[in-house]
Design an enzyme around this catalytic site. Structure first.
Site, short mmCIF file in Angstrom:
data_model
loop_
_atom_site.label_atom_id
_atom_site.label_comp_id
_atom_site.label_asym_id
_atom_site.label_seq_id
_atom_site.Cartn_x
_atom_site.Cartn_y
_atom_site.Cartn_z
N GLU A 388 0.82 -1.22 0.00
CA GLU A 388 0.00 0.00 0.00
C GLU A 388 0.85 1.27 0.00
OE1 GLU A 388 -2.96 -0.21 -0.80
OE2 GLU A 388 -3.28 -2.34 -0.42
N HIS A 391 1.66 2.02 -3.54
CA HIS A 391 0.60 2.82 -4.16
C HIS A 391 0.70 4.28 -3.73
CE1 HIS A 391 -1.67 -0.39 -5.97
NE2 HIS A 391 -1.95 -0.99 -4.83
N HIS A 394 3.64 6.12 -5.20
CA HIS A 394 3.40 6.35 -6.64
C HIS A 394 2.57 7.62 -6.81
CE1 HIS A 394 2.18 4.31 -10.74
NE2 HIS A 394 2.78 5.49 -10.90
#
Length: 596
Positions: A388, A391, A394
């Protein structure tokens, strides 16, 4: 086993800080009112989108109001996810959903009006310096021209927005708030309530009878709701068919892929290439059966520990430190961003009553990302943290590098950074491991990542492809038919070495991703791309890190396949999937050697 806490009992240090989005509900209400006041501005632009300046004004309005609604939406829904039974945030979520529909209606004229221009005029807009920041948007509009309707039709479709969300909303409330699972007897003889979070823990328990009890209990609960859930899933499939037909796509699958500009062959090649690799999965099933020493391997044995004498209890604090060590190859800048996520209210850590199950990273542009966890003190939760945060970072990199319109990466790219983090963490753990039992434990975990992220998600993707194709052909999808399709796929994927328990036929009923249709294949393609990225980073060092950082900073500024290709990964061929299969084969071989 500890009692699940109420939300009010959870320590603030283990909760995310949503006040970074809005200080309180009063601030949220003020922002909501501001959007309502700004929406009529769109009317002034309607019918005038024939010059670069007018189109720029429309895009600027779209971005400004869209960002505000995104922030309102994130705040309301993340608060609701803290406790899905809380009526205040249920109401707030519904309110902002309606606002989103109003926004769609108010701005629905923009795309059809621009696309109503002649091709020559469109080319003029594309060439205009005034619209340089919107070149990719205009290029995308031109590509999608065949699937955009008239202004009146687009406005009508925008009004259908609330209805289209119904299947996912209904399933979410049923699955997270209303579904109650039986009490079962745990390994200590205590009667405990079965929950989503505890179910996974029970499946990882060495006690086989406990695993079987949990497995049968959870699917008996879903079986009692099979007609309702089948109706909900079928409604979602019919909704997809409606939109595909109205927008003139050959199929739902092709509509789902068109937005990311992904050829249909990427999807079908994935399934075909994984079918080629099924003997490797069957080989792993046989090895698992041998290591567990059972006459038959059941579905509830797939998560059982293979090393009885070795157990990894990992607290959340230990997980954070280990993840940071594992991600050091990504460089100091990445480490600083990771620590900001740890220390500045990004993460909601533990399960509480009513909290949304699973884990995700979410947020809104202009504010740091957020991460929802349901942390347990085990290896899986540590990898979930790494995943996570992949993510989240990113989003952090793309948001900081790009304007709002270009920052959001596609779902096709979404699983790449998260899975690269997992691959780097696993490499770190395996390299520092000297205990054969620990190494076997880690190898098992990594092999199971291949099994669940590549094979299982591809099986889900095949289930979606089959069910949609049958519905598009006019066939009915009864609960019995859905269960048969799902059961037969389990037999095919797991092979003759597995006793495929009949109960597993109900697993389709508990998969929330089926309401975000044709999403799950991206886990498998993302895993393959991540395998390639992590290999390059570990072998090439800074040059690969620079390419990878460029990938993180690219957001959605180009087509997904192009972004990956620039960074050194070509997903237009089966090669990355086959590379992942070769890594899986090496893992199995190493495990077989240790098992001798």
């Amino acid at each position: 086993m500890q009692q699940v806490l109420k939300r009010s009992e959870v320590s603030q240090e283990n909760c995310w800080n949503l006040s970074d989005l809005f200080a309180d509900q009063q601030a949220w209400d003020q922002a909501y009112d501001k959007v309502k006041q700004e929406l009529p501005e769109a009317i002034q632009l309607q019918g005038k989108l024939n010059t670069p300046e007018a189109v720029k004004s429309a895009f600027e309005l779209e971005d400004r109001i869209g960002l505000q609604v995104e922030q309102l939406y994130a705040y309301a829904h993340m608060h609701q996810d803290e406790d899905t039974t809380n009526p205040t945030y249920q109401a707030l979520s519904q309110k902002v959903k309606k606002l989103g529909v109003e926004l769609g209606q108010a701005l629905s004229f923009i795309t059809p009006e621009i696309l109503g221009l002649s091709d020559e005029k469109l080319d003029e807009l594309l060439a205009s310096p005034v619209l340089a920041p919107y070149h990719f948007t205009l290029q995308e509009m031109k590509r999608e021209k065949a699937h955009v309707l008239t202004q009146a039709e687009e406005a009508l479709l925008a009004q259908v927005g609330n209805l289209s969300q119904a299947p996912q909303t209904i399933f979410g409330m049923l699955n997270n708030a209303d579904m109650k699972f039986p009490n079962i007897i745990d390994e200590n003889g205590n009667e405990v309530e079965l929950t989503h979070g505890r179910y996974i823990q029970f499946l990882e328990n060495p006690n086989r009878e406990l695993r079987e009890r949990a497995f049968k209990a959870i699917y008996s609960a879903y079986a009692r709701q099979k007609n309702t859930i089948a109706a909900t899933l079928t409604a979602n499939i019919n909704k997809n068919i409606f939109y595909a037909n109205v927008r003139k796509y050959p199929s739902v699958l092709e509509k789902a892929l068109y937005g990311d500009n992904i050829p249909k062959e990427v999807y079908t090649n994935l399934i075909d290439t994984i079918h080629e690799g099924l003997p490797l999965l069957h080989r792993y099933i046989a090895l698992r059966k041998k290591l567990l020493g059972v006459d038959e391997l059941h579905m509830y044995d797939l998560f059982a520990p293979l090393v009885d004498e070795f157990k990894m209890d990992i607290t959340y604090e230990e997980a954070k430190a280990t993840v940071a060590e594992g991600l050091k190859p990504l460089g100091e800048d990445y480490q600083q961003a990771l620590q900001a996520g740890y220390n500045e209210g990004w993460i909601d850590v533990y399960e509480n009553e009513g909290k949304r199950t699973g884990a995700y990273s979410w947020g809104a542009y202009g504010v740091h990302p957020y991460v929802l966890l349901n942390h347990k003190d085990n290896l899986n939760s540590m990898f979930t943290l790494a995943h996570e945060m992949g993510h989240a970072l990113h989003s952090y990199y793309s948001d900081n590098a790009l304007p709002y319109r270009d920052a959001q990466y596609t779902i096709f790219l979404a699983e790449v950074a998260s899975t690269t983090n997992e691959a780097l963490l696993m490499d770190y753990l395996l390299k520092k491991s000297t205990d054969p039992k620990e190494k076997m434990y880690l190898l098992t975990y990594y092999a199971d990542q291949f099994r669940t992220t590549v094979f299982r998600q591809t099986m889900f993707a095949e289930f979606e492809m089959i069910t949609h194709a049958r519905a598009e052909a006019g066939e009915s999808l009864t609960p019995q038919e859905l269960s048969k399709i799902y059961y037969d796929l389990n037999v095919k994927y797991h092979g003759e070495g597995m006793h495929v328990d009949q109960d597993i036929e109900m697993e389709w009923a508990r998969i929330p991703h089926f309401y975000n249709s044709f999403y799950v294949y991206k886990y498998a393609t993302g895993f393959s791309a991540a395998t390639s990225f992590s290999k390059q980073i570990l072998e090439e060092g800074q040059s690969a890190v620079d390419r990878y950082t460029g990938f993180l900073q690219s957001g959605g500024s180009d087509y997904s396949i192009n972004i990956l290709a620039k960074a050194g990964v070509d997903m237009s061929t089966p090669a990355p999937i086959r590379e992942a299969m070769s890594v899986f084969e090496a893992l199995i071989t190493e495990m077989e050697e240790l098992a001798k």
